[in-house]
Design a protein around this motif. Structure first.
Motif, PDB file in Angstrom:
ATOM      1  N   LYS A  63       0.861  -1.176   0.000  1.00 25.19           N
ATOM      2  CA  LYS A  63       0.000   0.000   0.000  1.00 25.19           C
ATOM      3  C   LYS A  63       0.898   1.226   0.000  1.00 25.19           C
ATOM      4  O   LYS A  63       1.865   1.293   0.762  1.00 25.19           O
ATOM      5  N   ARG A 103       1.475   5.672  -0.331  1.00 24.35           N
ATOM      6  CA  ARG A 103       0.889   6.938   0.118  1.00 24.35           C
ATOM      7  C   ARG A 103       1.092   8.067  -0.895  1.00 24.35           C
ATOM      8  O   ARG A 103       0.310   9.014  -0.943  1.00 24.35           O
ATOM      9  N   THR A 104       2.163   7.995  -1.708  1.00 27.67           N
ATOM     10  CA  THR A 104       2.492   9.095  -2.619  1.00 27.67           C
ATOM     11  C   THR A 104       2.192   8.706  -4.059  1.00 27.67           C
ATOM     12  O   THR A 104       2.685   7.688  -4.551  1.00 27.67           O
ATOM     13  N   SER A 127       0.285  13.499  -1.922  1.00 20.37           N
ATOM     14  CA  SER A 127       0.360  12.541  -0.818  1.00 20.37           C
ATOM     15  C   SER A 127      -1.033  12.312  -0.238  1.00 20.37           C
ATOM     16  O   SER A 127      -1.767  13.273   0.035  1.00 20.37           O
ATOM     17  N   LEU A 128      -1.374  11.059  -0.044  1.00 20.28           N
ATOM     18  CA  LEU A 128      -2.673  10.690   0.510  1.00 20.28           C
ATOM     19  C   LEU A 128      -2.612  10.649   2.033  1.00 20.28           C
ATOM     20  O   LEU A 128      -1.538  10.490   2.620  1.00 20.28           O
ATOM     21  N   GLU A 132      -3.842   8.253   3.927  1.00 22.28           N
ATOM     22  CA  GLU A 132      -3.563   6.887   4.341  1.00 22.28           C
ATOM     23  C   GLU A 132      -3.004   6.104   3.154  1.00 22.28           C
ATOM     24  O   GLU A 132      -3.377   6.363   2.007  1.00 22.28           O
ATOM     25  N   PRO A 133      -2.134   5.143   3.397  1.00 19.01           N
ATOM     26  CA  PRO A 133      -1.651   4.288   2.297  1.00 19.01           C
ATOM     27  C   PRO A 133      -2.817   3.544   1.657  1.00 19.01           C
ATOM     28  O   PRO A 133      -3.806   3.211   2.324  1.00 19.01           O
ATOM     29  N   THR A 134      -2.711   3.275   0.351  1.00 22.34           N
ATOM     30  CA  THR A 134      -3.799   2.614  -0.365  1.00 22.34           C
ATOM     31  C   THR A 134      -3.272   1.650  -1.408  1.00 22.34           C
ATOM     32  O   THR A 134      -2.138   1.776  -1.871  1.00 22.34           O
ATOM     33  N   GLN A 177       6.306   5.365  -1.493  1.00 26.53           N
ATOM     34  CA  GLN A 177       6.217   5.529  -0.033  1.00 26.53           C
ATOM     35  C   GLN A 177       5.320   4.422   0.538  1.00 26.53           C
ATOM     36  O   GLN A 177       4.293   4.682   1.175  1.00 26.53           O
TER      37      GLN A 177
END
Length: 392
Positions: free
Chosen positions: A283, A285-286, A304-305, A307-309, A344
């Motif tokens: 997952k 994030r960037t 950049s989010l 939360e990681p996805t 990331q």
């Protein structure tokens, strides 16, 4: 004990010289030396035509000139080599994030977790790497495949130039035993001479040597060398965490001139990246958008989010935001290249109440793996199949 690893070693053929020939086609077939003539200059790379005369890397250029008086000597253009190297490493990133770069033109890849995604096993991934590198850069790479780093590198070396070789577990002794002992990793010239004094000239002879006698003569390295002679190597591929990313990009034969076309292609690329991220159980994030407008002006934008996805929808939404911003800021927006990536990577976090469910994405992944890439796509992707040409 788990399944054997799947390791690929990629080494570009005479990289600097090959780039010079690519940029200067009139030099093709000539003995070419990258390195200026001078009392303190050394050879950076020599073309295969020059190597036939004994010219080698790190040799003084004046020595190279004596060996091959007709050679063409050209200066090093490191910025250009880095540019082409980035294209090569982008191909690596499309099959695995587990990349250990050794130099601008050489890397180990651990593709163990990518085998199911690409189908056809390690050779299918190796073949894809060769084809994509030559398609995007015009250069040849030698690809070695095995279950560890020692054997993968040996496979690429044995098959150069333009090599493609896999060493299977059952082939290890047949391949290694006849080789000169100096071909083994960490066996340098001094060690090779010491082994020769013991009557050990081949890897097979080293493998069968009496361990105590070997240790008395060679010290603590003896046991290590015998493990190598058996083809044993447990070193992991060690990626640079700061550069780990998964991306996909496309170069267009005809420039894209409408935002609608660009968004359609972006959706296609985002689906490809999302599938790879989930296959690697990662997952990120960037989100990074890469665009190139004619002739060769390249821009990147990042978001950049929170939360990681690993969800394609979140990846695509972020990419759309970045692309729409770039498009609106351009006076005459045109695209020669479009790419999207995610980086990331973080440990998998607990899903929030309103986080997108991965169920639909994973179902689509399984359908595409079973029936072929593109069997199930978002509706917007269909527009990218009309009027566009994909190079990568």
């Amino acid at each position: 004990m788990g399944s054997p690893r799947a390791i690929i070693h990629v080494d570009m053929d005479a990289f600097y010289a090959a780039v010079e020939v690519l940029d200067h086609p009139q030099w093709r077939g000539l003995p070419l030396v990258v390195g200026e003539l001078g009392p303190r200059s050394v050879v950076s790379t020599a073309s295969y035509e020059a190597r036939r005369y004994g010219v080698r890397s790190a040799m003084p250029t004046l020595t190279a000139q004596r060996l091959c008086p007709q050679a063409l000597f050209v200066p090093v253009r490191m910025a250009r080599y880095r540019e082409v190297s980035a294209e090569v490493f982008a191909v690596f990133g499309e099959v695995t994030p587990e990349i250990e770069g050794l130099s601008l033109d050489e890397a180990f890849l651990d593709v163990s977790r990518s085998l199911r995604l690409f189908g056809g096993g390690i050779e299918a991934i190796g073949r894809r790497l060769k084809q994509e590198i030559v398609r995007r850069t015009g250069l040849n790479a030698s690809v070695g495949m095995a279950h560890n780093k020692l054997l993968a590198k040996l496979a690429s070396e044995l098959s150069k130039p333009d090599g493609f070789l896999r060493i299977r577990p059952e082939q290890v002794h047949a391949v290694l035993d006849p080789l000169p002992v100096g071909r083994l990793w960490t066996v340098g010239k001094v060690a090779e001479s010491n082994l020769h004094r013991l009557g050990i000239r081949t890897v097979g002879e080293l493998r069968f040597a009496e361990p105590r006698r070997l240790q008395q003569a060679c010290g603590n390295q003896a046991a290590h060398w015998q493990r190598l002679a058996r083809g044993e190597d447990d070193r992991p591929v060690q990626p640079d965490a700061g550069e780990k990313s998964i991306s996909a990009e496309t170069t267009f034969v005809t420039d894209l001139t409408t935002l609608d076309q660009a968004l359609s292609w972006l959706a296609r690329l985002a689906e490809r990246v999302g599938e790879r991220v989930r296959a690697q159980q990662l997952k990120g994030r960037t989100i990074t958008l890469k665009v190139r407008k004619p002739p060769f002006e390249t821009h990147t934008r990042q978001l950049s989010l929170g939360e990681p996805t690993d969800a394609t929808r979140e990846l695509l939404d972020a990419g759309r935001t970045l692309l729409q911003r770039w498009w609106a800021a351009e006076k005459d927006p045109r695209l020669r290249l479009l790419g999207i990536g995610i980086s990331q990577f973080a440990a998998e976090a607990q899903s929030g109440l309103f986080a997108p469910s991965p169920g639909q994405d994973r179902l689509a992944d399984r359908i595409n793996q079973r029936f072929g890439q593109g069997s199930l796509v978002r509706g917007v992707v269909l527009k990218s199949r009309r009027g566009g040409s994909e190079n990568s």
